[in-house]
Each structure stands twice: as C-alpha cells, then as structure tokens.
Design an enzyme around this catalytic site. Structure first.
Site, short mmCIF file in Angstrom:
data_model
loop_
_atom_site.label_atom_id
_atom_site.label_comp_id
_atom_site.label_asym_id
_atom_site.label_seq_id
_atom_site.Cartn_x
_atom_site.Cartn_y
_atom_site.Cartn_z
N TRP A 63 0.90 -1.16 0.00
CA TRP A 63 0.00 0.00 0.00
C TRP A 63 0.93 1.21 0.00
O TRP A 63 1.57 1.49 1.01
CB TRP A 63 -0.90 0.00 1.24
CG TRP A 63 -1.87 1.14 1.21
CD1 TRP A 63 -1.57 2.47 1.35
CD2 TRP A 63 -3.27 1.07 0.97
NE1 TRP A 63 -2.70 3.23 1.22
CE2 TRP A 63 -3.76 2.40 0.99
CE3 TRP A 63 -4.17 0.04 0.75
CZ2 TRP A 63 -5.11 2.71 0.80
CZ3 TRP A 63 -5.51 0.35 0.56
CH2 TRP A 63 -5.97 1.67 0.58
N TYR A 128 1.47 4.63 7.05
CA TYR A 128 2.28 3.97 6.01
C TYR A 128 3.61 3.49 6.60
O TYR A 128 3.95 2.30 6.50
CB TYR A 128 2.52 4.94 4.84
CG TYR A 128 3.53 4.46 3.83
CD1 TYR A 128 3.25 3.39 2.98
CD2 TYR A 128 4.79 5.07 3.71
CE1 TYR A 128 4.19 2.95 2.04
CE2 TYR A 128 5.72 4.64 2.79
CZ TYR A 128 5.42 3.58 1.95
OH TYR A 128 6.35 3.15 1.04
N1 LIG Z 1 7.71 4.75 -4.76
C1 LIG Z 1 8.47 5.21 -3.79
O1 LIG Z 1 8.88 6.39 -3.82
C2 LIG Z 1 8.89 4.33 -2.63
C3 LIG Z 1 9.60 4.93 -1.57
C4 LIG Z 1 9.99 4.12 -0.51
C5 LIG Z 1 9.69 2.78 -0.49
N2 LIG Z 1 8.98 2.24 -1.51
C6 LIG Z 1 8.65 0.81 -1.42
O2 LIG Z 1 9.09 0.17 -2.59
C7 LIG Z 1 8.20 -0.89 -2.92
C8 LIG Z 1 7.70 -0.75 -4.34
O3 LIG Z 1 7.02 0.50 -4.45
P1 LIG Z 1 6.52 1.03 -5.88
O4 LIG Z 1 6.79 2.48 -5.91
O5 LIG Z 1 6.99 0.16 -6.97
O6 LIG Z 1 4.95 0.86 -5.67
P2 LIG Z 1 3.81 0.94 -6.78
O7 LIG Z 1 4.32 1.41 -8.08
O8 LIG Z 1 2.69 1.69 -6.12
O9 LIG Z 1 3.40 -0.59 -6.95
C9 LIG Z 1 2.74 -1.24 -5.92
C10 LIG Z 1 2.36 -2.60 -6.43
O10 LIG Z 1 1.48 -3.19 -5.45
C11 LIG Z 1 0.34 -3.70 -6.14
N3 LIG Z 1 -0.83 -3.73 -5.28
C12 LIG Z 1 -1.39 -2.71 -4.60
N4 LIG Z 1 -2.50 -3.13 -3.96
C13 LIG Z 1 -2.63 -4.46 -4.26
C14 LIG Z 1 -3.55 -5.48 -3.90
N5 LIG Z 1 -4.58 -5.23 -3.09
N6 LIG Z 1 -3.37 -6.73 -4.38
C15 LIG Z 1 -2.34 -7.01 -5.19
N7 LIG Z 1 -1.43 -6.09 -5.59
C16 LIG Z 1 -1.58 -4.82 -5.11
C17 LIG Z 1 0.15 -2.75 -7.29
O11 LIG Z 1 -0.70 -3.36 -8.24
P3 LIG Z 1 -1.65 -2.47 -9.19
O12 LIG Z 1 -0.76 -1.91 -10.23
O13 LIG Z 1 -2.62 -3.48 -9.70
O14 LIG Z 1 -2.26 -1.43 -8.32
C18 LIG Z 1 1.59 -2.58 -7.76
O15 LIG Z 1 2.00 -3.65 -8.55
C19 LIG Z 1 7.10 -0.86 -1.86
O16 LIG Z 1 7.41 -1.75 -0.83
C20 LIG Z 1 7.16 0.55 -1.32
O17 LIG Z 1 6.68 0.64 0.01
C21 LIG Z 1 8.57 2.97 -2.58
#
Ligand SMILES: NC(=O)c1ccc[n+]([C@@H]2O[C@H](COP(=O)([O-])OP(=O)(O)OC[C@H]3O[C@@H](n4cnc5c(N)ncnc54)[C@H](OP(=O)(O)O)[C@@H]3O)[C@@H](O)[C@H]2O)c1
Length: 294
Positions: A63, A128
């Site tokens: 999330w 979060y």
């Molecule tokens: N982005 C950042 O700046 C950032 C910063 C710090 C840490 N992180 C961490 O890095 C990791 C990857 O982040 P990201 O930026 O790649 O995130 P993202 O682009 O938001 O992708 C999240 C993924 O989770 C899936 N998802 C969400 N709800 C779901 C559900 N109910 N069932 C199944 N799949 C679900 C999404 O699928 P859908 O496409 O179908 O929604 C997507 O594939 C995470 O652990 C995040 O906490 C990210």
C-alpha cells in the site's frame, strides 16, 4: 537459469524495473499480481508460490499511498504487514527460496545529525511508515537467514507515474509551480535499485539494507534538477510543508546512509542527479517523454 517470481512485477514502478533487469541478466522471470487472483487468500498464495518454484521471490507489492493510508489503516496493514509476513512464513516451510522485500525511509521521522543508518531506531510518523516497519520486522523474524529487506526512498523511473513525471507535466502546463523545500530525502532510480536487488539476491545476503542513490535533496531541489535538465520554462517556488498541508505527516529528514550497500557492492551507488539524467535521456527516454506528455 535462475528463476524469479516478482510480486507486482507487471504493474508496479519497482516491479517493472525488476522484471526488466532480471530478464536482461538472464533470469527466468514470472510475475504475480492482483490480476492473477487475491494474494491475501493464503491457499491461493501458497499454491502460486509452490507452483513457481522460484530461487528468489521479490515482493514489491505494498500500500504505497501515504496519505490514503491514514484513512485505510486496516487495508494498508494487510498489504504492508500481513502479506509479507505470510510470504516469509510460507517460504520458510515450503521451499529454499530467498525473499527480497522492500521498505521505506518513512520508517524514520524527525531530524538526525547524519543520514539514517540501518541500526538507527525507526520511529514512523504515520500509518504507512508504521505498517511498512511491521512488515520488515515480520519478514526478518520469520526468515532471518533467507530474506533481505531493502529500505528505499523517493523513487523515479519508467513504467508508472512518479514525482519527476508529475513535476515535468505540471511544468509543461503552468508558468509556475510550488514545491516543498523543507523535507529532505534520498531520490532513487528504480532501475538502479533493481540492479542492486539482483546483486543482493545473487549473493543471498540476508538482513536489512538502505538501498538508495547517493546524495540528498529536498523535493524542491529534485524538481529543480529535473526542470533544469529538460529545459522547462516554468518558475519554481519553494514552499514550506505548512504551506502544502497533507493528511500524513512526512519526515523532515529521511536521508538514508547507503554505505553498507556500497561495501557489499564494492562501489558507491551513483549520485541521484546522474541517475536522473539517465532516466530522462537514457534508454527509457522515449517512454518517459511519452508518459509525461500523454
Ligand atoms: N515509490 C516510492 O517512492 C517508494 C519509496 C519508498 C519505499 N517504496 C517501497 O518500494 C516498494 C515498491 O514500491 P513502488 O513504488 O513500486 O509501488 P507501486 O508502483 O505503487 O506498486 C505497488 C504494487 O502493489 C500492487 N498492489 C497494490 N495493492 C494491491 C492489492 N490489493 N493486491 C495485489 N497487488 C496490489 C500494485 O498493483 P496495481 O498496479 O494493480 O495497483 C503494484 O504492482 C514498496 O514496498 C514501497 O513501500 C517505494
């Protein structure tokens, strides 16, 4: 050929970067996401893990909506703690797979004299960060020898709209934009993070890692660099967090120290401005520009 299962690998920002990098490095890659079924149903998850027989499972599902998490704490907890906890427990009993899981700089809040290190005490300010912290603790407790957790931050990269895209789009449409200058963090390129992830997976280095590009920036400095690099005409106005109220409180300083990762890689992760140039003008330039202008 090594086999990888990437949860979130078809749609997520990091998931797609991982899928590309693994593929380029000769791994056999399978993705698993919400289009395949409900991953929170344990029987389904167990069956898919068992069928994949992956050497490494990468979990990028989370999330990630920081403000929405404040109003959806239960759903955030399910994705950020329950799912990784279940994954780690299933892998402990079911296979010899290694698990790579991701967490966030938002496990920290407030100020620090220097960049946060892995051994510093986390104190998340919002739902979060709290749920992500519970997820990383659950993974490392259930699978201490066969899991690593990479805390990352402020991601930009191809495949899904991110802060840099949003700024450049806004700049395209408006004469001036206002961006917060009093929150500092570690901007990071998703493709670089994917490369380090695969390095860690290949070495099977368990534990907690701060995985970010080198250097630090405020949101305003990151925006300024992206605008300067692309020659955007718009004016940038630095504002304080108070002038940009958001539902969730953000850490004022969440810069991560990446020296443990640097030691493992045998080189310091490149500075974020260099990675940003690569994102804007490198191999994925056309995708990024198409996204920005659509
Ligand atoms: N982005 C950042 O700046 C950032 C910063 C710090 C840490 N992180 C961490 O890095 C990791 C990857 O982040 P990201 O930026 O790649 O995130 P993202 O682009 O938001 O992708 C999240 C993924 O989770 C899936 N998802 C969400 N709800 C779901 C559900 N109910 N069932 C199944 N799949 C679900 C999404 O699928 P859908 O496409 O179908 O929604 C997507 O594939 C995470 O652990 C995040 O906490 C990210």
């Amino acid at each position: 050929m090594a086999k990888a299962l990437v949860l979130g690998g078809a749609t997520g920002l990091l998931g797609q970067a991982l899928t590309r990098v693994l593929d380029a490095r000769g791994w056999q890659v399978e993705t698993l996401g919400r289009a395949d079924g409900n991953l929170l149903e344990m029987d389904f998850l167990e069956e898919r893990l068992s069928r994949a027989q992956a050497d490494v499972v990468f979990n990028t599902i989370a999330w990630t909506q920081v403000d929405d998490a404040e109003d959806h704490a239960e759903e955030a907890l399910l994705l950020n703690r329950t799912l990784p906890d279940a994954l780690a427990r299933l892998l402990r009993t079911q296979s010899q797979s290694f698990l790579v899981h991701y967490s966030t700089d938002f496990v920290f809040s407030g100020q620090n004299a220097a960049a946060w290190r892995e051994e510093d005490l986390p104190q998340p300010a919002g739902v979060y960060g709290r749920t992500k912290l519970e997820g990383e603790e659950a993974v490392l407790a259930a699978l201490p020898e066969r899991a690593c957790v990479l805390r990352t931050a402020w991601l930009f990269g191809p495949g899904r709209r991110n802060f840099v895209d949003t700024i450049l789009e806004a700049c395209h449409r408006r004469d001036a934009i206002s961006v917060v200058h009093d929150q500092h963090g570690s901007p990071t390129y998703s493709m670089d993070l994917a490369q380090w992830s695969v390095d860690l997976a290949e070495k099977q280095t368990a534990g907690l890692w701060h995985a970010v590009n080198s250097g630090r920036a405020s949101w305003c400095e990151l925006a300024a660099e992206a605008i300067a690099l692309t020659g955007g005409p718009c004016k940038l106005e630095p504002i304080s967090s108070e002038q940009w109220p958001q539902k969730a409180r953000r850490p004022a300083f969440s810069v991560l120290d990446n020296s443990k990762l640097a030691q493992m890689l045998g080189k310091t992760p490149r500075p974020w401005p260099q990675a940003l140039r690569d994102y804007l003008f490198g191999e994925y330039k056309s995708y990024a520009s198409k996204e920005r202008l659509s």
